[in-house]
Design an enzyme around this catalytic site. Structure first.
Site, short mmCIF file in Angstrom:
data_model
loop_
_atom_site.label_atom_id
_atom_site.label_comp_id
_atom_site.label_asym_id
_atom_site.label_seq_id
_atom_site.Cartn_x
_atom_site.Cartn_y
_atom_site.Cartn_z
N HIS A 72 0.83 -1.21 0.00
CA HIS A 72 0.00 0.00 0.00
C HIS A 72 0.87 1.25 0.00
O HIS A 72 1.89 1.30 0.67
CB HIS A 72 -0.91 0.02 1.24
CG HIS A 72 -2.11 -0.85 1.11
ND1 HIS A 72 -3.25 -0.69 1.85
CD2 HIS A 72 -2.37 -1.89 0.27
CE1 HIS A 72 -4.15 -1.59 1.50
NE2 HIS A 72 -3.63 -2.34 0.56
N TYR A 201 -9.18 5.43 8.17
CA TYR A 201 -9.27 5.79 9.57
C TYR A 201 -10.36 6.86 9.68
O TYR A 201 -10.18 7.97 9.18
CB TYR A 201 -7.94 6.38 10.07
CG TYR A 201 -6.86 5.34 10.28
CD1 TYR A 201 -6.12 4.85 9.20
CD2 TYR A 201 -6.55 4.89 11.56
CE1 TYR A 201 -5.12 3.91 9.40
CE2 TYR A 201 -5.55 3.95 11.77
CZ TYR A 201 -4.84 3.46 10.70
OH TYR A 201 -3.86 2.52 10.89
N PRO A 292 -3.46 0.14 19.25
CA PRO A 292 -3.22 -0.32 17.87
C PRO A 292 -3.42 0.73 16.78
O PRO A 292 -3.14 0.46 15.62
CB PRO A 292 -4.23 -1.47 17.71
CG PRO A 292 -5.27 -1.25 18.75
CD PRO A 292 -4.61 -0.52 19.87
N LYS A 296 1.70 -0.22 15.26
CA LYS A 296 3.13 -0.27 15.57
C LYS A 296 3.59 -1.49 16.37
O LYS A 296 4.79 -1.81 16.39
CB LYS A 296 3.52 0.99 16.37
CG LYS A 296 3.58 2.24 15.54
CD LYS A 296 4.84 2.29 14.70
CE LYS A 296 4.78 3.29 13.58
NZ LYS A 296 4.45 2.76 12.26
N TYR A 384 4.22 6.59 10.18
CA TYR A 384 3.37 5.44 9.85
C TYR A 384 4.16 4.36 9.10
O TYR A 384 4.05 3.18 9.43
CB TYR A 384 2.17 5.90 9.01
CG TYR A 384 1.05 4.90 9.00
CD1 TYR A 384 0.07 4.89 9.98
CD2 TYR A 384 0.99 3.90 8.01
CE1 TYR A 384 -0.95 3.95 10.00
CE2 TYR A 384 -0.03 2.95 8.01
CZ TYR A 384 -0.99 2.99 9.01
OH TYR A 384 -1.99 2.03 9.02
C1 LIG Z 1 -6.49 -6.42 18.14
C2 LIG Z 1 -5.04 -6.11 17.92
C3 LIG Z 1 -4.65 -5.47 16.75
C4 LIG Z 1 -3.30 -5.18 16.53
N1 LIG Z 1 -2.96 -4.55 15.35
C5 LIG Z 1 -1.66 -4.29 15.11
C6 LIG Z 1 -1.24 -3.73 13.84
O1 LIG Z 1 -2.05 -3.43 12.95
N2 LIG Z 1 0.09 -3.52 13.65
C7 LIG Z 1 1.01 -3.85 14.60
O2 LIG Z 1 2.21 -3.66 14.36
N3 LIG Z 1 0.64 -4.40 15.80
C8 LIG Z 1 -0.65 -4.63 16.07
N4 LIG Z 1 -1.02 -5.25 17.26
C9 LIG Z 1 0.00 -5.56 18.25
C10 LIG Z 1 0.74 -6.86 17.93
O3 LIG Z 1 -0.18 -7.91 17.71
C11 LIG Z 1 1.69 -7.20 19.09
O4 LIG Z 1 2.46 -6.06 19.37
C12 LIG Z 1 2.60 -8.39 18.75
O5 LIG Z 1 1.88 -9.58 18.81
C13 LIG Z 1 3.79 -8.46 19.73
O6 LIG Z 1 4.53 -9.63 19.48
P1 LIG Z 1 5.31 -10.34 20.68
O7 LIG Z 1 5.97 -11.53 20.04
O8 LIG Z 1 6.11 -9.36 21.40
O9 LIG Z 1 4.17 -10.80 21.70
P2 LIG Z 1 3.00 -11.85 21.53
O10 LIG Z 1 2.48 -11.86 20.13
O11 LIG Z 1 2.04 -11.57 22.63
O12 LIG Z 1 3.70 -13.25 21.77
C14 LIG Z 1 4.09 -13.69 23.06
C15 LIG Z 1 4.05 -15.20 23.08
O13 LIG Z 1 4.48 -15.65 24.36
C16 LIG Z 1 3.62 -16.69 24.79
N5 LIG Z 1 3.69 -16.76 26.25
C17 LIG Z 1 3.07 -15.97 27.16
N6 LIG Z 1 3.35 -16.38 28.41
C18 LIG Z 1 4.17 -17.45 28.29
C19 LIG Z 1 4.79 -18.31 29.21
N7 LIG Z 1 4.58 -18.15 30.54
N8 LIG Z 1 5.56 -19.32 28.78
C20 LIG Z 1 5.75 -19.50 27.43
N9 LIG Z 1 5.17 -18.71 26.50
C21 LIG Z 1 4.39 -17.69 26.91
C22 LIG Z 1 2.26 -16.29 24.25
O14 LIG Z 1 1.38 -17.39 24.16
C23 LIG Z 1 2.64 -15.74 22.88
O15 LIG Z 1 2.65 -16.73 21.87
C24 LIG Z 1 -2.35 -5.54 17.50
C25 LIG Z 1 -2.73 -6.19 18.68
C26 LIG Z 1 -4.06 -6.48 18.91
C27 LIG Z 1 -4.45 -7.19 20.17
#
Ligand SMILES: Cc1cc2nc3c(=O)[nH]c(=O)nc-3n(C[C@H](O)[C@H](O)[C@H](O)COP(=O)(O)OP(=O)(O)OC[C@H]3O[C@@H](n4cnc5c(N)ncnc54)[C@H](O)[C@@H]3O)c2cc1C
Length: 390
Positions: A72, A201, A292, A296, A384
């Site tokens: 995009h 948006y 969200p 980011k 962005y």
């Molecule tokens: C509705 C929604 C929309 C979003 N939209 C966007 C977007 O458009 N763009 C964007 O950039 N971001 C977006 N985000 C944010 C994005 O999804 C998160 O920032 C991203 O998932 C972070 O990745 P992470 O690997 O740090 O954490 P997570 O994806 O939370 O992964 C952490 C992992 O650790 C595991 N875990 C937890 N506790 C334990 C434990 N005790 N032992 C072992 N494993 C464990 C979990 O099960 C999970 O698999 C959105 C989030 C939501 C909720």
């Protein structure tokens, strides 16, 4: 069991870190408390910054992303019954965003890990981390009904906001900064071709709405709601009716389709400093959360692990801990930029409870400014698509 880097969490941060380290010949073990199916189906982010795409491609997991990701070049802001385009690429020297679901990013990373026959343990229970300030930090866990202990050189806490790593750091070490918002997002995934080629948006007197997408056949739509909104009160018909009101424009109708998934997400800003304690390094949502609105969260998580992987490679190759010691500060610079941008987008687009008219006038003025001043639009655009330096 022994490994170089013990990684807690198989979300985007943990899996990408494992892949980056593997490419540099550094061993790791990834421990995830959920099942593979759960992790691969969890619908969340979908907007990838160009730097995120480049990182995944360079890490060898970008083939499908390149084929199926939708590039995009702009987004639209809607307010006062009109739509205004922010031409992201024109304003940022050709940079783009790519629409590719977090579910797909995770599937690609899991497949790469398993095809390389590298350790990725799903359904690892009772994960605890210890001896964090020693040279041999440990992770204990139960897998397939057997207790295990994993001795590591370092541990990467990539276990998200509700994980175990951050709370394992002794009291008084971390400083927390946070803000709760008095609203959330009710989101649906719908099996219908997007009614617009770019994200919309929408600022509306009834509250914010967002039209996003995941593929040419799948739409992701959100409406601002209360943080504790009762999903049971929202039939599919009611959700579509509300979306039509907030996104509708004269001469344009939102196409509707079967709702495949729906949920309510609260919104919060959160950062801990530093993102390290001894031999434990926090990355991604384990250390910071953004609302969200700025798209980011996933991008920041991947930026953290890029910086962490480079620091670990340098440490193993040279014995110097200089980059590891700088990890927290280097990551936090980008974290705070994204925190500000996400907060700024959120407060510009959402209606606050109580319908403060002064606040509404300020929002409309800001939206008019952003859509008429090249300087203001450029500021939005470069944040962005993701700033190159920060
Ligand atoms: C509705 C929604 C929309 C979003 N939209 C966007 C977007 O458009 N763009 C964007 O950039 N971001 C977006 N985000 C944010 C994005 O999804 C998160 O920032 C991203 O998932 C972070 O990745 P992470 O690997 O740090 O954490 P997570 O994806 O939370 O992964 C952490 C992992 O650790 C595991 N875990 C937890 N506790 C334990 C434990 N005790 N032992 C072992 N494993 C464990 C979990 O099960 C999970 O698999 C959105 C989030 C939501 C909720």
């Amino acid at each position: 069991m022994r490994t170089q880097v013990g990684i807690v969490g198989a979300g985007p941060a943990g899996l990408t870190l494992a892949q980056l380290l593997h490419r540099e010949g550094i061993e790791s073990v990834v421990l995830e408390d959920r099942s593979r199916e759960y992790v691969e189906q969890r619908i969340r982010a979908g907007v990838l910054e160009q730097g995120t795409v480049d990182l995944l491609v360079a890490a060898g997991v970008g083939d499908r992303l390149r084929r199926e990701g939708l590039v995009h070049h702009g987004i639209e802001l809607q307010f006062d019954g009109e739509r205004h385009r922010i031409p992201l690429s024109d304003l940022t020297g050709g940079r783009t965003i790519v629409i590719y679901g977090q579910t797909e990013v995770v599937k690609d990373l899991v497949r790469a890990r398993l095809e390389a026959d590298l350790p990725l343990l799903f359904e690892a229970a009772d994960v605890t981390v210890s001896d964090l300030d020693s040279e041999r930090p440990r992770i204990s866990f139960t897998h397939a009904s057997r207790a295990h202990e994993l001795e590591c050189d370092v541990i990467a806490g990539c276990d998200g906001f509700h994980g175990v790593c951050r709370p394992s750091i002794p009291a008084g070490v971390l400083r927390e900064y946070s803000r709760e918002y008095p609203f959330g997002w009710l989101g649906i995934l719908a099996a219908v071709a997007p009614s617009n080629d770019e994200l919309i948006y929408a600022h509306h007197e009834r509250g914010f709405a967002l039209l996003s997408l995941r593929s040419p056949e799948l739409c992701r739509l959100y409406i601002q709601c209360r943080p504790d909104e009762d999903l049971a009160a929202w039939s599919d018909e009611r959700i579509w009716a509300e979306l039509q009101l907030r996104l509708g424009l004269k001469g344009w109708t939102l196409a509707e389709g079967p709702v495949l998934e729906k949920g309510v997400t609260g919104m919060r800003s959160f950062v801990v400093e530093p993102m390290r304690y001894g031999r434990l390094f926090l990355a991604g949502d384990a250390a910071h959360i953004v609302p969200p609105t700025g798209a980011k969260g996933l991008n920041l998580a991947l930026h953290d692990v890029r910086v962490l992987a480079e620091a670990l490679v340098s440490w193993y190759e040279t014995g110097s801990s200089a980059l590891l010691d700088a990890y927290s500060e280097a990551s936090l610079q980008r974290v705070w930029r994204a925190e500000h941008f996400s907060w700024w987008m959120t407060q510009m687009l959402h209606r606050s409870d109580g319908g403060d008219d002064f606040g509404l006038k300020l929002q409309l003025s800001q939206l008019r400014y952003v859509t008429t001043s090249t300087a203001a639009a450029t500021s939005l655009a470069e944040n962005y698509v993701g700033l190159e330096q920060v």
